[in-house]
Scaffold this motif. Structure first.
Motif, PDB file in Angstrom:
ATOM      1  N   VAL A 221     -53.219 -37.826  15.469  1.00  0.00           N
ATOM      2  CA  VAL A 221     -53.405 -36.792  16.488  1.00  0.00           C
ATOM      3  C   VAL A 221     -52.030 -36.369  17.004  1.00  0.00           C
ATOM      4  O   VAL A 221     -51.262 -37.187  17.506  1.00  0.00           O
ATOM      5  CB  VAL A 221     -54.285 -37.300  17.650  1.00  0.00           C
ATOM      6  CG1 VAL A 221     -54.376 -36.251  18.757  1.00  0.00           C
ATOM      7  CG2 VAL A 221     -55.679 -37.659  17.144  1.00  0.00           C
ATOM      8  N   GLU A 222     -51.732 -35.084  16.877  1.00  0.00           N
ATOM      9  CA  GLU A 222     -50.414 -34.577  17.273  1.00  0.00           C
ATOM     10  C   GLU A 222     -50.437 -33.771  18.558  1.00  0.00           C
ATOM     11  O   GLU A 222     -49.451 -33.711  19.277  1.00  0.00           O
ATOM     12  CB  GLU A 222     -49.816 -33.735  16.132  1.00  0.00           C
ATOM     13  CG  GLU A 222     -49.511 -34.582  14.891  1.00  0.00           C
ATOM     14  CD  GLU A 222     -48.834 -33.792  13.792  1.00  0.00           C
ATOM     15  OE1 GLU A 222     -48.994 -32.542  13.761  1.00  0.00           O
ATOM     16  OE2 GLU A 222     -48.144 -34.422  12.962  1.00  0.00           O
ATOM     17  N   ASP A 223     -51.576 -33.163  18.851  1.00  0.00           N
ATOM     18  CA  ASP A 223     -51.658 -32.399  20.089  1.00  0.00           C
ATOM     19  C   ASP A 223     -53.101 -32.325  20.563  1.00  0.00           C
ATOM     20  O   ASP A 223     -54.041 -32.459  19.764  1.00  0.00           O
ATOM     21  CB  ASP A 223     -51.104 -30.977  19.875  1.00  0.00           C
ATOM     22  CG  ASP A 223     -50.679 -30.330  21.197  1.00  0.00           C
ATOM     23  OD1 ASP A 223     -50.642 -31.045  22.225  1.00  0.00           O
ATOM     24  OD2 ASP A 223     -50.393 -29.122  21.195  1.00  0.00           O
ATOM     25  N   ILE A 224     -53.256 -32.119  21.870  1.00  0.00           N
ATOM     26  CA  ILE A 224     -54.583 -32.021  22.477  1.00  0.00           C
ATOM     27  C   ILE A 224     -54.607 -30.766  23.338  1.00  0.00           C
ATOM     28  O   ILE A 224     -53.743 -30.587  24.206  1.00  0.00           O
ATOM     29  CB  ILE A 224     -54.902 -33.272  23.334  1.00  0.00           C
ATOM     30  CG1 ILE A 224     -54.816 -34.541  22.466  1.00  0.00           C
ATOM     31  CG2 ILE A 224     -56.276 -33.155  23.976  1.00  0.00           C
ATOM     32  CD1 ILE A 224     -54.956 -35.836  23.242  1.00  0.00           C
ATOM     33  N   GLU A 225     -55.575 -29.881  23.093  1.00  0.00           N
ATOM     34  CA  GLU A 225     -55.693 -28.656  23.884  1.00  0.00           C
ATOM     35  C   GLU A 225     -56.659 -28.877  25.044  1.00  0.00           C
ATOM     36  O   GLU A 225     -57.751 -29.430  24.853  1.00  0.00           O
ATOM     37  CB  GLU A 225     -56.197 -27.509  22.994  1.00  0.00           C
ATOM     38  CG  GLU A 225     -55.202 -27.097  21.925  1.00  0.00           C
ATOM     39  CD  GLU A 225     -55.698 -25.928  21.086  1.00  0.00           C
ATOM     40  OE1 GLU A 225     -56.848 -25.477  21.309  1.00  0.00           O
ATOM     41  OE2 GLU A 225     -54.950 -25.486  20.196  1.00  0.00           O
ATOM     42  N   VAL A 226     -56.242 -28.452  26.230  1.00  0.00           N
ATOM     43  CA  VAL A 226     -57.054 -28.659  27.436  1.00  0.00           C
ATOM     44  C   VAL A 226     -57.187 -27.348  28.194  1.00  0.00           C
ATOM     45  O   VAL A 226     -56.217 -26.604  28.359  1.00  0.00           O
ATOM     46  CB  VAL A 226     -56.413 -29.721  28.356  1.00  0.00           C
ATOM     47  CG1 VAL A 226     -57.286 -29.956  29.587  1.00  0.00           C
ATOM     48  CG2 VAL A 226     -56.205 -31.022  27.615  1.00  0.00           C
ATOM     49  N   LYS A 227     -58.406 -27.048  28.658  1.00  0.00           N
ATOM     50  CA  LYS A 227     -58.651 -25.900  29.540  1.00  0.00           C
ATOM     51  C   LYS A 227     -59.596 -26.331  30.647  1.00  0.00           C
ATOM     52  O   LYS A 227     -60.655 -26.921  30.371  1.00  0.00           O
ATOM     53  CB  LYS A 227     -59.279 -24.744  28.755  1.00  0.00           C
ATOM     54  CG  LYS A 227     -58.281 -23.874  28.002  1.00  0.00           C
ATOM     55  CD  LYS A 227     -58.986 -22.695  27.361  1.00  0.00           C
ATOM     56  CE  LYS A 227     -58.017 -21.890  26.490  1.00  0.00           C
ATOM     57  NZ  LYS A 227     -58.735 -20.808  25.762  1.00  0.00           N
ATOM     58  N   ALA A 366     -60.232 -38.587  36.459  1.00  0.00           N
ATOM     59  CA  ALA A 366     -60.574 -37.365  37.205  1.00  0.00           C
ATOM     60  C   ALA A 366     -59.882 -36.144  36.613  1.00  0.00           C
ATOM     61  O   ALA A 366     -60.271 -35.008  36.892  1.00  0.00           O
ATOM     62  CB  ALA A 366     -60.179 -37.537  38.673  1.00  0.00           C
ATOM     63  N   LYS A 367     -58.882 -36.387  35.759  1.00  0.00           N
ATOM     64  CA  LYS A 367     -58.103 -35.273  35.203  1.00  0.00           C
ATOM     65  C   LYS A 367     -58.718 -34.664  33.938  1.00  0.00           C
ATOM     66  O   LYS A 367     -58.216 -33.671  33.433  1.00  0.00           O
ATOM     67  CB  LYS A 367     -56.679 -35.745  34.902  1.00  0.00           C
ATOM     68  CG  LYS A 367     -55.890 -36.078  36.169  1.00  0.00           C
ATOM     69  CD  LYS A 367     -54.457 -36.433  35.847  1.00  0.00           C
ATOM     70  CE  LYS A 367     -53.675 -36.701  37.123  1.00  0.00           C
ATOM     71  NZ  LYS A 367     -52.271 -37.065  36.841  1.00  0.00           N
ATOM     72  N   CYS A 368     -59.784 -35.293  33.426  1.00  0.00           N
ATOM     73  CA  CYS A 368     -60.395 -34.748  32.203  1.00  0.00           C
ATOM     74  C   CYS A 368     -61.884 -35.097  32.176  1.00  0.00           C
ATOM     75  O   CYS A 368     -62.252 -36.275  32.137  1.00  0.00           O
ATOM     76  CB  CYS A 368     -59.693 -35.295  30.962  1.00  0.00           C
ATOM     77  SG  CYS A 368     -60.110 -34.391  29.466  1.00  0.00           S
ATOM     78  N   ASP A 369     -62.721 -34.065  32.186  1.00  0.00           N
ATOM     79  CA  ASP A 369     -64.161 -34.277  32.351  1.00  0.00           C
ATOM     80  C   ASP A 369     -64.881 -34.765  31.106  1.00  0.00           C
ATOM     81  O   ASP A 369     -65.958 -35.349  31.199  1.00  0.00           O
ATOM     82  CB  ASP A 369     -64.829 -32.974  32.822  1.00  0.00           C
ATOM     83  CG  ASP A 369     -64.335 -32.537  34.193  1.00  0.00           C
ATOM     84  OD1 ASP A 369     -63.878 -33.421  34.956  1.00  0.00           O
ATOM     85  OD2 ASP A 369     -64.391 -31.328  34.502  1.00  0.00           O
ATOM     86  N   ASN A 370     -64.333 -34.459  29.915  1.00  0.00           N
ATOM     87  CA  ASN A 370     -65.055 -34.849  28.699  1.00  0.00           C
ATOM     88  C   ASN A 370     -64.289 -35.889  27.870  1.00  0.00           C
ATOM     89  O   ASN A 370     -64.406 -35.943  26.653  1.00  0.00           O
ATOM     90  CB  ASN A 370     -65.405 -33.626  27.846  1.00  0.00           C
ATOM     91  CG  ASN A 370     -64.171 -32.871  27.347  1.00  0.00           C
ATOM     92  OD1 ASN A 370     -63.073 -33.035  27.884  1.00  0.00           O
ATOM     93  ND2 ASN A 370     -64.363 -32.047  26.334  1.00  0.00           N
ATOM     94  N   LEU A 371     -63.510 -36.707  28.571  1.00  0.00           N
ATOM     95  CA  LEU A 371     -62.773 -37.799  27.930  1.00  0.00           C
ATOM     96  C   LEU A 371     -63.156 -39.133  28.556  1.00  0.00           C
ATOM     97  O   LEU A 371     -63.167 -39.270  29.782  1.00  0.00           O
ATOM     98  CB  LEU A 371     -61.258 -37.597  28.094  1.00  0.00           C
ATOM     99  CG  LEU A 371     -60.381 -38.753  27.597  1.00  0.00           C
ATOM    100  CD1 LEU A 371     -60.368 -38.809  26.069  1.00  0.00           C
ATOM    101  CD2 LEU A 371     -58.957 -38.635  28.134  1.00  0.00           C
TER     102      LEU A 371
END
Length: 414
Positions: A221-227, A366-371
């Motif tokens: 895994v090299e990058d993770i996109e977050v919105k 709390a910083k990521c809802d689907n992790l």
């Protein structure tokens, strides 16, 4: 049904995959290795309700500083001017107090007991054949001082409701008559179980593949996109992948991936080594050589000697001095057992993710809802695999968890 990507294919990731696919989810496991090496394969194979004291305990840092100048010591902290390391040492030292230990004992006991029993459930439910032997664990002591310390821990375990016995030499030899031991006495934790890790890992991988779990090996895994507080995609060195939910179970690499999400997951990689001998050692009951901090396990077809906690960054360099120290300890405690150079040359290592308070991270930030984060198990990763996997499934489903998970919260402060 949800699509779920698990980053990390060690015991924690595979356990999560097991329970998630059981609930009908479409699961993909990504691992940067070929999934046939590392901590999940070279550990001592213990399922250890006995290990009720967190690594962050009074005196550990002080002892670590003393041992820093001994290349053969059981614990080695490589001093380095890296901010993550310095923050981790500060947080570890802050956590290493009596109040923290007392607070952790029932939590560590409960998750270990849950996981031990879940291993047995998996074996029975799926018809697996992996070794699962409940012979307990011996703490072998060569000095009166260590015997006294181990008896103190034993009393805490008894207070916590675990079955423990202090053994005389006569009682010890009745239990383990086939091997000569150079010790003064022992403590026997009757609640522990031992396994051969490679057997379970092989069976669970085969089972999951048959059930439709997708494995992407040798993929980083090299990058993770977050919105808007949600992961929308992950980019690997091979492709872009999408899912409804994500599980971070990347062991010692979890901190690096957490940073891509703006999540602080304080961890240090604790390297451990193992030596296998196929000679008939006569050892039938697992033991920890207390002064040397070396674990001994009679596995299927061989005896494993494992040990050391080398906190020196992420690397897989084999330190021959530390391998020799394990071999020498084996001979000191079992004078008729000698590990040959050829066996030492085949030594392997694995990196265990160590949190500053000795407790794993299991839960949502709390910083990521689907992790859902599942890492930081240190030396208990093998022991806590199934329990962690089950808790991950329950957290994702919004169910009442099998045990309280507040102590494992990824956002806890140090």
């Amino acid at each position: 049904m949800k699509s779920i990507i698990i980053i990390g294919g060690g015991i924690i990731g595979l356990s999560a995959a097991y329970y998630l696919q059981k609930e009908g989810h479409q699961v993909t496991v990504i691992d940067q290795s070929n999934m046939d090496e590392g901590a999940s394969y070279v550990n001592a194979g213990y399922l250890t309700p006995s290990h009720i004291i967190p690594l962050a305990a009074p005196g550990v840092i002080k002892q670590g500083i003393k041992w820093m100048f001994n290349p053969k010591s059981p614990l080695y902290l490589k001093p380095r001017l890296e901010m993550d390391f310095l923050k981790w040492v500060w947080a570890f030292n802050k956590s290493a107090n009596k109040k923290h230990v007392e607070r952790c004992i029932p939590v560590i006991r409960d998750i270990n007991l849950l996981s031990r029993d879940l291993y047995q459930d998996i074996k029975q439910d799926e018809g697996f054949n992996f070794q699962y032997e409940k012979k307990g664990l011996l703490m072998l002591c060569q000095t009166d001082k260590m015997l006294e310390e181990e008896n103190e821990v034993a009393h805490k375990a008894i207070e916590a409701g675990l079955p423990v016995k202090e053994l005389s030499l006569e009682e010890l030899y009745k239990m383990e008559p086939g091997v000569k031991m150079n010790v003064k006495g022992a403590v026997h934790y009757e609640c522990d179980v031992h396994t051969t890790p490679g057997e379970f890992m092989s069976e669970i991988k085969s089972y999951l593949k048959q059930k439709g779990v997708i494995f992407n090996t040798n993929e980083k895994v090299e990058d993770i996109e977050v919105k808007k507080n949600e992961i929308t995609a992950i980019k690997t060195n091979k492709q872009t992948l999408y899912a409804d939910e994500y599980v971070l179970a990347a062991g010692s690499w979890s901190t690096l991936l957490g940073k891509k999400l703006g999540i602080s997951i304080p961890l240090q990689a604790g390297k451990g080594y193992r030596i296998n001998t196929e000679k008939n050692t006569g050892i039938t009951v697992p033991a920890i050589l207390a002064e040397a901090k070396v674990a001994v396990t009679p596995m299927h077809g061989f005896t494993r000697f494992a040990g050391t906690m080398e906190v020196a960054g992420i690397n897989h360099t084999i330190n021959k001095v530390r391998v020799d120290a394990i071999a020498q300890a084996a001979n000191r405690y079992y004078p008729e057992i000698r590990i040959e150079q050829e066996e030492k040359d085949k030594a392997a290592c694995g990196l265990r993710p160590v949190s500053p308070d000795g407790m794993p991270y299991i839960g949502r930030s709390a910083k990521c809802d689907n992790l859902t984060i599942a890492t930081g198990h240190a030396m208990m990763g093998w022991s806590l695999g199934p329990a962690t996997g089950k808790l991950v499934e329950e957290i994702i489903a919004g169910k009442k968890t099998s045990m309280p998970v507040d102590a494992f919260h990824p956002d806890r402060k140090f």
